[in-house]
Design a protein around this motif. Sequence first.
Motif, PDB file in Angstrom:
ATOM      1  N   TYR A   1       0.436   3.675 -12.290  1.00 37.96           N
ATOM      2  CA  TYR A   1      -0.993   3.832 -12.127  1.00 37.96           C
ATOM      3  C   TYR A   1      -1.726   2.534 -11.790  1.00 37.96           C
ATOM      4  N   SER A   2      -1.012   1.428 -11.639  1.00 43.38           N
ATOM      5  CA  SER A   2      -1.688   0.168 -11.363  1.00 43.38           C
ATOM      6  C   SER A   2      -2.061   0.065  -9.897  1.00 43.38           C
ATOM      7  N   GLU A   3      -3.052  -0.721  -9.614  1.00 40.60           N
ATOM      8  CA  GLU A   3      -3.463  -0.945  -8.236  1.00 40.60           C
ATOM      9  C   GLU A   3      -2.586  -2.032  -7.635  1.00 40.60           C
ATOM     10  N   ARG A   4      -1.949  -1.707  -6.515  1.00 38.72           N
ATOM     11  CA  ARG A   4      -1.094  -2.686  -5.857  1.00 38.72           C
ATOM     12  C   ARG A   4      -1.327  -2.620  -4.364  1.00 38.72           C
ATOM     13  N   SER A   5      -1.029  -3.705  -3.703  1.00 41.19           N
ATOM     14  CA  SER A   5      -1.194  -3.729  -2.259  1.00 41.19           C
ATOM     15  C   SER A   5      -0.106  -2.918  -1.602  1.00 41.19           C
ATOM     16  N   ALA A   6      -0.419  -2.319  -0.449  1.00 41.20           N
ATOM     17  CA  ALA A   6       0.552  -1.513   0.278  1.00 41.20           C
ATOM     18  C   ALA A   6       1.623  -2.408   0.885  1.00 41.20           C
ATOM     19  N   VAL A   7       2.739  -1.805   1.227  1.00 43.19           N
ATOM     20  CA  VAL A   7       3.885  -2.528   1.751  1.00 43.19           C
ATOM     21  C   VAL A   7       3.765  -2.675   3.264  1.00 43.19           C
ATOM     22  N   GLU A   8       4.130  -3.837   3.754  1.00 46.95           N
ATOM     23  CA  GLU A   8       4.198  -4.079   5.193  1.00 46.95           C
ATOM     24  C   GLU A   8       5.645  -3.959   5.630  1.00 46.95           C
TER      25      GLU A   8
ATOM     26  N   PRO B   1       0.215  -2.805   6.427  1.00 49.56           N
ATOM     27  CA  PRO B   1      -0.023  -2.303   5.071  1.00 49.56           C
ATOM     28  C   PRO B   1      -1.084  -1.204   5.060  1.00 49.56           C
ATOM     29  N   GLY B   2      -0.759  -0.083   4.468  1.00 48.91           N
ATOM     30  CA  GLY B   2      -1.689   1.032   4.377  1.00 48.91           C
ATOM     31  C   GLY B   2      -1.766   1.901   5.610  1.00 48.91           C
ATOM     32  N   SER B   3      -0.959   1.614   6.624  1.00 48.76           N
ATOM     33  CA  SER B   3      -1.022   2.392   7.867  1.00 48.76           C
ATOM     34  C   SER B   3      -0.217   3.681   7.738  1.00 48.76           C
ATOM     35  N   LYS B   4      -0.513   4.617   8.625  1.00 47.62           N
ATOM     36  CA  LYS B   4       0.185   5.892   8.679  1.00 47.62           C
ATOM     37  C   LYS B   4       0.840   6.008  10.052  1.00 47.62           C
ATOM     38  N   THR B   5       2.176   6.115  10.049  1.00 46.77           N
ATOM     39  CA  THR B   5       2.941   6.113  11.299  1.00 46.77           C
ATOM     40  C   THR B   5       3.795   7.372  11.371  1.00 46.77           C
TER      41      THR B   5
ATOM     42  N   MET C   1       5.967  12.894  -5.014  1.00 49.35           N
ATOM     43  CA  MET C   1       4.585  12.539  -5.367  1.00 49.35           C
ATOM     44  C   MET C   1       4.468  12.019  -6.798  1.00 49.35           C
ATOM     45  N   LEU C   2       5.470  12.330  -7.632  1.00 51.06           N
ATOM     46  CA  LEU C   2       5.448  11.856  -9.013  1.00 51.06           C
ATOM     47  C   LEU C   2       6.002  10.447  -9.159  1.00 51.06           C
ATOM     48  N   ARG C   3       6.551   9.903  -8.090  1.00 48.09           N
ATOM     49  CA  ARG C   3       7.196   8.597  -8.175  1.00 48.09           C
ATOM     50  C   ARG C   3       6.177   7.475  -7.974  1.00 48.09           C
ATOM     51  N   PRO C   4       6.529   6.262  -8.414  1.00 49.42           N
ATOM     52  CA  PRO C   4       5.656   5.114  -8.188  1.00 49.42           C
ATOM     53  C   PRO C   4       5.901   4.518  -6.814  1.00 49.42           C
ATOM     54  N   GLY C   5       5.133   3.515  -6.469  1.00 55.22           N
ATOM     55  CA  GLY C   5       5.351   2.800  -5.217  1.00 55.22           C
ATOM     56  C   GLY C   5       4.250   3.033  -4.211  1.00 55.22           C
ATOM     57  N   THR C   6       4.225   2.178  -3.188  1.00 55.86           N
ATOM     58  CA  THR C   6       3.198   2.268  -2.152  1.00 55.86           C
ATOM     59  C   THR C   6       3.815   2.429  -0.764  1.00 55.86           C
ATOM     60  N   LEU C   7       5.069   2.881  -0.723  1.00 57.29           N
ATOM     61  CA  LEU C   7       5.730   3.137   0.550  1.00 57.29           C
ATOM     62  C   LEU C   7       6.248   4.569   0.553  1.00 57.29           C
ATOM     63  N   TRP C   8       5.886   5.324   1.608  1.00 53.88           N
ATOM     64  CA  TRP C   8       6.309   6.719   1.750  1.00 53.88           C
ATOM     65  C   TRP C   8       7.226   6.834   2.965  1.00 53.88           C
TER      66      TRP C   8
ATOM     67  N   ASN D   1      -4.044   4.887   0.486  1.00 53.61           N
ATOM     68  CA  ASN D   1      -3.992   3.426   0.545  1.00 53.61           C
ATOM     69  C   ASN D   1      -2.577   2.893   0.707  1.00 53.61           C
ATOM     70  N   ASP D   2      -1.616   3.793   0.870  1.00 54.44           N
ATOM     71  CA  ASP D   2      -0.212   3.386   0.954  1.00 54.44           C
ATOM     72  C   ASP D   2       0.266   3.364   2.397  1.00 54.44           C
ATOM     73  N   THR D   3       1.416   2.730   2.588  1.00 55.18           N
ATOM     74  CA  THR D   3       2.073   2.737   3.894  1.00 55.18           C
ATOM     75  C   THR D   3       2.942   3.978   3.990  1.00 55.18           C
ATOM     76  N   LEU D   4       2.793   4.724   5.077  1.00 55.06           N
ATOM     77  CA  LEU D   4       3.502   6.000   5.198  1.00 55.06           C
ATOM     78  C   LEU D   4       4.196   6.075   6.548  1.00 55.06           C
ATOM     79  N   LEU D   5       5.467   6.502   6.504  1.00 57.32           N
ATOM     80  CA  LEU D   5       6.252   6.725   7.724  1.00 57.32           C
ATOM     81  C   LEU D   5       6.743   8.160   7.713  1.00 57.32           C
ATOM     82  N   LEU D   6       6.308   8.939   8.709  1.00 58.61           N
ATOM     83  CA  LEU D   6       6.614  10.362   8.777  1.00 58.61           C
ATOM     84  C   LEU D   6       7.450  10.647  10.012  1.00 58.61           C
ATOM     85  N   ILE D   7       8.598  11.283   9.810  1.00 55.26           N
ATOM     86  CA  ILE D   7       9.428  11.737  10.925  1.00 55.26           C
ATOM     87  C   ILE D   7       9.223  13.238  11.071  1.00 55.26           C
ATOM     88  N   CYS D   8       8.930  13.686  12.282  1.00 58.62           N
ATOM     89  CA  CYS D   8       8.635  15.103  12.458  1.00 58.62           C
ATOM     90  C   CYS D   8       8.952  15.531  13.890  1.00 58.62           C
ATOM     91  N   HIS D   9       9.124  16.842  14.043  1.00 55.21           N
ATOM     92  CA  HIS D   9       9.260  17.436  15.366  1.00 55.21           C
ATOM     93  C   HIS D   9       7.950  18.077  15.803  1.00 55.21           C
TER      94      HIS D   9
END
Length: 591
Positions: free
Chosen positions: A340-347, A374-378, A498-505, A532-540
């Motif tokens: 639950y702590s505030e942390r910077s997103a991962v680059e 950091p914090g981008s959605k790709t 979604m229950l896990r910690p971290g700022t990288l998806w 506020n997290d960095t997210l990488l989504l693979i999709c068709h």
Amino acid sequence: MKELAVLSKAMMQERKDILLSIMFGFIAGTAGVALFSASGYMISQTVFAPPLYTLIVLTSMVKLLGFVRAASRYGERLASHRATFSILSRLRTTFFARLIPVTPGILNKNRSGDLLARIVGDVESLQHYFLRVAYPPVMVVMVFLCTVIFTAVYSFWMACLLVAGMLITAFVVPGLVVSWQRKLNDQVRQHRATLSTEVTEVLYGFRDLKIYGQLAQREQMLEHASASLASEQQRSATQLLRGQSMHVMITYLVTWGVLVLGAVLIGKGELSGVFLAMLILAAQTVFEESAAMAVLPAYKQDSEYAAKRLAQTAPPRDEQHVRVAPVHPNQERIWEPCMYSERSAVEVEICNVSFQYEGEWRAALKEVSLHLAPGSKTAIVGPSGSGKSTILDLLLKLRTPTSGVLKLNNVSISEHHEESIWRNTHVVLQQSHFFRGTIRDNLLSDNQNLDEEREEDRLLAVLQAVQLQHLALEDFVYEKAENLSDGEKQRLAIARAMLRPGTLWLLDEPTSALDYVTEARVLKNLMAQAVNDTLLLICHRLTGLEQMHQIVVMDQGRVVETGTFDELMSQKGYFYEMKQIELQMLGDQGA
């Protein structure tokens, strides 16, 4: 052999119990020889009507030796088995620690049944190494040496006869067993691996085999594999029994030799007749300690073969061709787990990365370069086989790039421990595993640190977020979640992430089995949590990518286009063509 080095190391860590087992075994062995020797001497003395105190002393000695032998044998069994089980536990831990980093490559090279046989059967085979391979020669040498010295006091020639018998039982008989067993053992192992593979494939593919009418054929193959293994095991057991029978025969021949030689020596006056029964029983008893030598070669071959297979499956870290660098001093700060702590997103930075699977003629990735701010959605899109999922494997350190560098927060990924990455990343892969248990068990399988007071509300909230509010936390889940639909499995995997910690998806086709309405709702809630997290989504699917900061289009292992949704549509390139095809398909479905 070097494959047994880890086993030797585990034995050294249990040296206290090993030394205790050797000490108790030596006492039990020598006490057994002394017990029967004293019994033989007492029987001989009764013929001459000795004084009563002589019989009392001999009787008391026999009882005392019997007690010492039994107590020592118990101590030996206790210490040796405790050492064996501790060694086996260390071997399992060491093997699985080696197995985890190379698991993806192993699954591609080995059939699951053979891999299961290695993980279970081969590790279990090594439990015999100490008790059946390393321990018996030590006991034979120690007990035989004492017995030979004892016998030499009465007759040098009888001592020589015992030495000859020891050499035959310790070297000649095992050598013959080795020559008989070498070919049979290879065949038994091959048939065992074949049977494990067939059983696994029938169990996993039962439904498809039944549908396509191949079940009867597979059952015949399974029965044939089982019969072949049973036949080879019977032949192998017969050869082992032959070796044990030879050992028993030599024991009786040596005993008869002691009897004959004793009679000759008594006739010449070089040996007192009262000692003959003592020496005969001593000779017969001491060979009990060498009985294990008859089957030692078989266990030795099994242990070496098992260690070799395990080394091939999961080699030591220095042989896995994995680049291991010193841990970065800021690593714990970067990946410190905190829900639950505030942390910077991962680059994330991928610099000219190429990757080629072992044995493949083409590269899966070719000089791929990406930057995730950091914090981008790709989103990464492209046809199947374009290398999208391989990027996730590299970021999770499940594979090592052939060339190039991957960085997390400007630190090379080789400097991060893989478990730290896994523990602090929200991951949803194409195939997620679920355990037999309840919904609650599967949600908390990797997340046991939730506040107990907030646990119930947190779990119910995440189920609602992934549109699984119709499921209760205590609803039962079958093995591999066979009682859930594909869409429910995917949403349960998302809930677990979604229950896990971290700022990288890192999400690999997380909603491919969902309808468009459910998909939109789930992704909306997921994006809200990862805002506020960095997210990488693979999709068709290309629907809903308008909200992405960048879209990466891949084809045949290369990045062919990069930009926002509007930029790629305006370019009318590869992405534009894919989008038009998708719109046309949606239109046809609507019609």
